[in-house]
Every structure is written in C-alpha cells, then in structure tokens.
Write a protein that holds these residues in place. Structure first.
Motif, PDB file in Angstrom:
ATOM      1  N   LEU A  74     -28.882  18.213  23.010  1.00 17.69           N
ATOM      2  CA  LEU A  74     -30.305  18.168  22.703  1.00 17.69           C
ATOM      3  C   LEU A  74     -31.065  18.613  23.945  1.00 17.69           C
ATOM      4  N   ARG A  83     -35.714  17.316  21.719  1.00 17.52           N
ATOM      5  CA  ARG A  83     -35.872  18.326  20.670  1.00 17.52           C
ATOM      6  C   ARG A  83     -34.481  18.804  20.257  1.00 17.52           C
ATOM      7  N   GLY A  84     -34.370  19.210  19.010  1.00 18.05           N
ATOM      8  CA  GLY A  84     -33.114  19.785  18.530  1.00 18.05           C
ATOM      9  C   GLY A  84     -32.320  18.860  17.624  1.00 18.05           C
ATOM     10  N   VAL A  85     -32.857  17.680  17.330  1.00 24.59           N
ATOM     11  CA  VAL A  85     -32.126  16.748  16.466  1.00 24.59           C
ATOM     12  C   VAL A  85     -32.006  17.318  15.050  1.00 24.59           C
ATOM     13  N   GLY A  86     -33.106  17.849  14.544  1.00 22.51           N
ATOM     14  CA  GLY A  86     -33.084  18.419  13.198  1.00 22.51           C
ATOM     15  C   GLY A  86     -32.124  19.588  13.090  1.00 22.51           C
ATOM     16  N   ALA A  87     -32.048  20.372  14.155  1.00 27.50           N
ATOM     17  CA  ALA A  87     -31.145  21.533  14.148  1.00 27.50           C
ATOM     18  C   ALA A  87     -29.692  21.079  14.101  1.00 27.50           C
ATOM     19  N   LEU A  88     -29.360  20.047  14.864  1.00 29.83           N
ATOM     20  CA  LEU A  88     -27.970  19.562  14.852  1.00 29.83           C
ATOM     21  C   LEU A  88     -27.596  19.008  13.480  1.00 29.83           C
ATOM     22  N   ARG A 140     -27.152  21.870  11.109  1.00 35.05           N
ATOM     23  CA  ARG A 140     -25.884  22.543  11.407  1.00 35.05           C
ATOM     24  C   ARG A 140     -24.707  21.765  10.812  1.00 35.05           C
ATOM     25  N   ALA A 141     -24.787  20.436  10.908  1.00 32.45           N
ATOM     26  CA  ALA A 141     -23.713  19.617  10.339  1.00 32.45           C
ATOM     27  C   ALA A 141     -23.644  19.794   8.820  1.00 32.45           C
ATOM     28  N   LEU A 178     -35.923  28.048   9.788  1.00 28.97           N
ATOM     29  CA  LEU A 178     -34.528  28.163   9.348  1.00 28.97           C
ATOM     30  C   LEU A 178     -34.345  29.277   8.328  1.00 28.97           C
TER      31      LEU A 178
END
Lengths: 207, 157
Positions: free
Chosen positions: A8, A135-140, A143-144, A174
C-alpha cells in the motif's frame, strides 16, 4: 490464509508499506471492525460535518455491519478477503461464485466472481480522514477478485453493484463496463470486468 | 496460494486509486431486511450449477480427467465440460450414465439437475450448501471432501 502479498502507499511517508491479502474475514477482522473501524467512522463523520457542513452526505456504506455480513445465512457461499497492513485490517470484501452471471454482450450467462461487498477502513477514506492513512486498498481487493476469477477458470470476469459514490472508481479508473442501474439491486449501477479488461489492469500475459 | 503483487504495480494502482471511494454492495439494509431482499430464484445456484459442481467434485475425488469421465459415462467430452461449467442442463441420458459412474440413484441426480421437481426443501437446502462449498479447479480440500461425503451420504440414504 494468505492469498497474496503486496504493498500500500503510506500517505504520510510517501513510502510503500508491505501488505497482505488474506483469503478470509476472520475473528481478527470482526474485532478490528468493532474496535477500530467504528470509532474511526464516528470520528470521520464528525470530520465530514465540520468540513462539508451538516448537510454533507455520509458514506453510503455508513450502516454496514461486517459482523452481520460475514455471518449472514445468505453468505454460506461467500468467500471473504481482507487487506492487512501494520497489523490492522485495512479493507474487507465478500465475493461469491454462484449468485450472479456475466451480463456483458457476448458473455451472458458465463460464470464470474461477484463482489457482494467491498469497503475500506474509515481512516483510508479521504472524505472522512484527510489525509488518509493508506492508498491502494481498493486496488488490492479488486486484484484479488480478478485473480480469484482466473483461478476458478472464470477468465478474470468480475461483476459488482457499485455504491453511486464509488462509480467513478470502477468506470473511469478500472475501466469496467457500466451496464446501467439495476432495478433488482436498489437501482445501483452494475459494472462488469471482461477478460480483456482484467488482463489489462493486472498486466497478465493471457487468461 | 500466495501471489506476489509487485511494488511497482501496487504503487501505480495506489496512485490511480487516489482518494476514490471504492465501496460496492447494497445499501442501508439490516440483517432482517437483507433476508427479505434475498430472492431465491435469482440469488441461489440452481439446477445446472449445482449439478456441475457435484460432477466436478466427484470427478476430482476419483482422480479422473474430463476425458476419462466422459469415456466411463459414454458421453461427449464437450458435454462433461459444459455440465461442469454449469452452462448446460444435462439431459436424461447423461444423468443416467453419470449416476451409474458415481453409484447414485438417477432420480436424485435428476432432482439435483432440476429435470424433475424436488418438492423437498431439505433436498434444496443441502444441494445449495453443497454447491457453495466447492472450488472447481483445485485439488479437493479437506472441507470440500467433507462436504462432498456428507452430500453423497444424503443422496444415497
């Protein structure tokens, strides 16, 4: 159970922080929701009112109860994911593989991973706590969901009903396809990710 | 599974995400309201989907490839693939042949596939719970094995 390792962005330091995506929403996550998320949400709503006035619209997930969601009888086929960083739960997601099927033209009826719920911790939401912590929690989490789809043989197909405040993330960033408001789901906008879109966002070489 | 997401990918995506709200899912519902919102006809796996998961798990339990199962059941490879994917509702012949391979009463498989009406809420509940437990591609986990065994016991009782 660890599903993936990633990073993150620690907003305060500008550095990468190691994070784990777990394939579960366990007791630790529910405890974090009770003891960390809820007080942070409370403070965040106070911040919001101070910044945007008393007529500010609260986050549309403000009433979500993750303990109920994770244990709800309708979730017997749900699978939980979460992002953990710094020993704390930074985001949670429930997906299932059976309740919805693809709607994109040419893909109708095919299996996909459907995201029932996804939410990030209040301290990671800039409207509630500015600056946010990570930042980047939603992206991870997305991705999962995509990797889960590939793993299941669903070729990266992912579908979800976005809260209206989040539609720009799914559509503009996205590049998921918007299929309009869904009357069967409170008129929430439905978005779907195709195999091609999934490959593009993850950088996979093929499905 | 422990995938590795590169630092570059994660940071680029974090920048892209910025201060976006990322929530998804229905709003403002209590547990009771969510129960009422559930509409079994479109929320629950039915027929072909349940049957496909059952065939998939039984095949994997027997360490059979799709071709081998198709050969033993004397049906087309493509039909097994479609059945497992839940794309195709199996026909009576395929059900009969697969029931023989799996040593299960054809009538029970027929109910599972939705060809005959179950009229049995317990059958439905067990089928749905079983369908929820499987993971089509991986080796059978302990949880899947237990779910399959319980379901098979129920089918053969």
């Amino acid at each position: 159970m660890t599903f993936a390792s990633g990073y993150l962005l620690d907003v305060a330091s500008g550095q990468a922080a190691e994070a784990e995506v777990l394939h579960e929403i366990g007791d630790k996550q529910i405890l974090d929701w009770h003891t960390l998320w809820r007080p942070s949400l409370h403070q965040g709503l106070i911040n919001l009112a101070a910044n945007e006035g008393s007529r500010a619209s609260p986050p549309q997930s403000v009433h979500w109860n993750w303990q109920e969601k994770a244990n709800h009888p309708s979730q017997i086929w749900a699978e939980g994911f979460c992002v953990v960083c710094g020993g704390e739960t930074q985001g949670m997601m429930l997906v299932n593989l059976v309740s919805q099927h693809a709607r994109l033209p040419g893909q109708e009826g095919k299996h996909l991973v459907y995201v029932d719920y996804v939410e990030t911790a209040p301290w990671n939401r800039a409207r509630l706590h500015n600056p946010p912590r990570y930042r980047g929690v939603g992206a991870l989490l997305m991705r999962a969901a995509i990797d889960k789809s590939f793993f299941e043989g669903y070729k990266g197909r992912v579908g979800l009903h976005s809260l209206p405040q989040s539609a720009a993330w799914y559509e503009s960033k996205l590049n998921m396809t918007s299929l309009g408001e869904d009357p069967s789901k409170q008129n929430l906008p439905y978005f779907e990710m195709s195999t091609e879109q999934a490959i593009r966002i993850t950088g996979r070489r093929s499905s | 599974m422990n995938l590795k997401y590169s630092k570059q990918w994660c940071l680029e995506m974090a920048q892209l995400e910025g201060d976006s709200e990322v929530s998804a899912g229905v709003r403002f519902l209590t547990q009771q309201q969510e129960s009422l919102q559930q509409t079994p006809s479109d929320e629950l796996p039915r027929g072909a989907s349940v049957f496909g998961r059952y065939v998939n798990l039984m095949r994997r339990k027997g360490s059979l490839g799709i071709r081998e199962l198709a050969k033993r059941a004397d049906i087309e490879v493509s039909e097994v693939e479609s059945i497992e994917a839940g794309i195709e509702t199996p026909g009576p012949r395929a059900i009969y042949q697969l029931a023989n391979v799996f040593s299960v009463e054809p009538t029970k498989l027929s109910k599972m596939a939705g060809l005959t009406r179950a009229n049995d809420s317990e059958f439905d509940d067990r089928s749905l719970k079983f369908a929820a437990s499987s993971n089509p591609n991986a080796e059978l986990s302990e949880e899947e094995r237990l779910a399959l065994e319980a379901y098979v016991r129920y089918l053969t009782d």
